[in-house]
Design a protein around this motif. Structure first.
Motif, PDB file in Angstrom:
ATOM      1  N   VAL A 167      30.292  25.082 -62.638  1.00 47.19           N
ATOM      2  CA  VAL A 167      30.216  26.085 -63.702  1.00 47.19           C
ATOM      3  C   VAL A 167      30.699  25.533 -65.046  1.00 47.19           C
ATOM      4  O   VAL A 167      30.187  25.922 -66.104  1.00 47.19           O
ATOM      5  CB  VAL A 167      31.013  27.359 -63.322  1.00 47.19           C
ATOM      6  CG1 VAL A 167      32.514  27.069 -63.242  1.00 47.19           C
ATOM      7  CG2 VAL A 167      30.729  28.491 -64.306  1.00 47.19           C
ATOM      8  N   GLY A 168      31.675  24.604 -65.013  1.00 50.53           N
ATOM      9  CA  GLY A 168      32.167  24.027 -66.269  1.00 50.53           C
ATOM     10  C   GLY A 168      31.080  23.271 -66.996  1.00 50.53           C
ATOM     11  O   GLY A 168      30.805  23.509 -68.179  1.00 50.53           O
ATOM     12  N   ALA A 169      30.420  22.354 -66.271  1.00 45.32           N
ATOM     13  CA  ALA A 169      29.345  21.576 -66.885  1.00 45.32           C
ATOM     14  C   ALA A 169      28.163  22.461 -67.260  1.00 45.32           C
ATOM     15  O   ALA A 169      27.506  22.246 -68.285  1.00 45.32           O
ATOM     16  CB  ALA A 169      28.887  20.481 -65.915  1.00 45.32           C
ATOM     17  N   THR A 170      27.898  23.474 -66.441  1.00 48.22           N
ATOM     18  CA  THR A 170      26.792  24.386 -66.726  1.00 48.22           C
ATOM     19  C   THR A 170      27.031  25.157 -68.018  1.00 48.22           C
ATOM     20  O   THR A 170      26.134  25.276 -68.862  1.00 48.22           O
ATOM     21  CB  THR A 170      26.610  25.396 -65.565  1.00 48.22           C
ATOM     22  OG1 THR A 170      26.359  24.679 -64.364  1.00 48.22           O
ATOM     23  CG2 THR A 170      25.459  26.340 -65.838  1.00 48.22           C
ATOM     24  N   SER A 171      28.239  25.680 -68.178  1.00 50.89           N
ATOM     25  CA  SER A 171      28.570  26.446 -69.383  1.00 50.89           C
ATOM     26  C   SER A 171      28.553  25.555 -70.625  1.00 50.89           C
ATOM     27  O   SER A 171      28.065  25.959 -71.682  1.00 50.89           O
ATOM     28  CB  SER A 171      29.946  27.100 -69.232  1.00 50.89           C
ATOM     29  OG  SER A 171      29.957  27.999 -68.149  1.00 50.89           O
ATOM     30  N   GLN A 172      29.083  24.336 -70.479  1.00 49.76           N
ATOM     31  CA  GLN A 172      29.087  23.401 -71.608  1.00 49.76           C
ATOM     32  C   GLN A 172      27.668  23.039 -72.013  1.00 49.76           C
ATOM     33  O   GLN A 172      27.332  22.989 -73.199  1.00 49.76           O
ATOM     34  CB  GLN A 172      29.879  22.149 -71.222  1.00 49.76           C
ATOM     35  CG  GLN A 172      31.369  22.389 -71.040  1.00 49.76           C
ATOM     36  CD  GLN A 172      32.033  21.318 -70.183  1.00 49.76           C
ATOM     37  OE1 GLN A 172      31.458  20.271 -69.901  1.00 49.76           O
ATOM     38  NE2 GLN A 172      33.250  21.590 -69.746  1.00 49.76           N
TER      39      GLN A 172
END
Length: 294
Positions: A167-172
């Motif tokens: 989710v971190g990489a997706t949101s970024q």
């Protein structure tokens, strides 16, 4: 916008779904190219495809044309949430802030547009992350069951963290894409108004220009989030020495560059760009026509 505040949300969601159906096979080739060649994942060490066309042909021949659309339903569900929230939030925030500025919104304010777009992109992608995880796994051929059953099993075996893996990489990535794409589209559209007017040729040209910038900026994060989403980590299970799991965005980035080189971060760039172009064209043409019709 008064009583019409709901319209950007509805238009954004519907236009996103239409665009997803039109470009999904390209997204499947992009995902498969990004996954292959991982030295830490025994399942995907082999380089099965030499490029987008090779991936398209081999997938069609070995698994059938239907395999190119495997994962379309979680993708549609994702766009129904992600697209609705992203575009509705962006245009609503942008208009609300414009009304409270000294110029009354008569001048496009790029920093404001960029902030609104990045915020809307990051928020919406975080909410829709479980659908994105399932889409990636189905595109790789790992999941072929009923959509609801897949979600239930993923939650049962991997827990809440499994649903929000990457989710971190997706949101970024989403914040970066939106922060580049939407302000560039609005700026290009306004710049082209004197020559082309508020018509499809203008929307087409602005879409193409917005796609190139967002593809260059977002592909490294797209590779990272795709690889993280495709990894499984069962609840209460201790990983074997041969099973190495990415611990986060930075870990995935460093391991990928160390083992495969910097260019590995741009695996799937061609299908990413080729998909973003048609996707944005279909989306913005649909969105603009809806605005004019209703």
């Amino acid at each position: 916008m008064g009583d019409r505040d709901w319209r950007p949300f509805v238009y954004g969601g519907l236009a996103s779904i239409v665009a997803e159906f039109g470009t999904f096979p390209i997204d499947t080739t992009k995902t498969r190219l990004q996954i292959q060649g991982q030295k830490i994942d025994p399942r995907h060490v082999e380089l099965r495809y030499t490029g987008m066309v090779d991936c398209f042909v081999k997938t069609s021949q070995q698994e059938g044309v239907k395999a190119l659309y495997c994962g379309i339903w979680p993708a549609v569900l994702r766009q129904a949430t992600y697209g609705t929230i992203k575009f509705g939030t962006y245009y609503s925030m942008k208009d609300w802030i414009a009304q409270h500025r000294a110029d009354g919104g008569s001048i496009e304010h790029v920093p404001t547009n960029t902030f609104c777009a990045a915020f809307a992109g990051g928020l919406s992608s975080a909410i829709a992350n479980p659908t994105d995880v399932l889409k990636v796994r189905m595109q790789m051929g790992d999941e072929k069951r009923n959509l609801v059953r897949c979600f239930i099993d993923m939650y049962r075996l991997e827990g809440v963290r499994g649903l929000w893996r990457g989710v971190g990489a997706t949101s970024q990535r989403a914040a970066l894409i939106a922060g580049v794409e939407l302000p560039v589209y609005d700026a290009c559209k306004r710049a082209l108004l004197p020559a082309l007017g508020d018509a499809p040729p203008n929307h087409l040209a602005a879409s193409l220009l917005a796609s190139l910038g967002s593809a260059v900026a977002s592909t490294p994060l797209d590779v990272i989030r795709t690889r993280m989403m495709n990894q499984r980590k069962m609840k209460n299970q201790v990983a074997k020495p041969s099973e190495r799991i990415y611990t986060g965005t930075i870990d995935c980035l460093l391991r990928t560059v160390r083992s495969e080189g910097f260019l590995a971060l741009y695996k799937g760039f061609i299908p990413t760009w080729l998909r973003m172009g048609p996707w944005n064209i279909i989306f913005f043409l649909t969105y603009e026509q809806m605005k004019q019709m209703y």
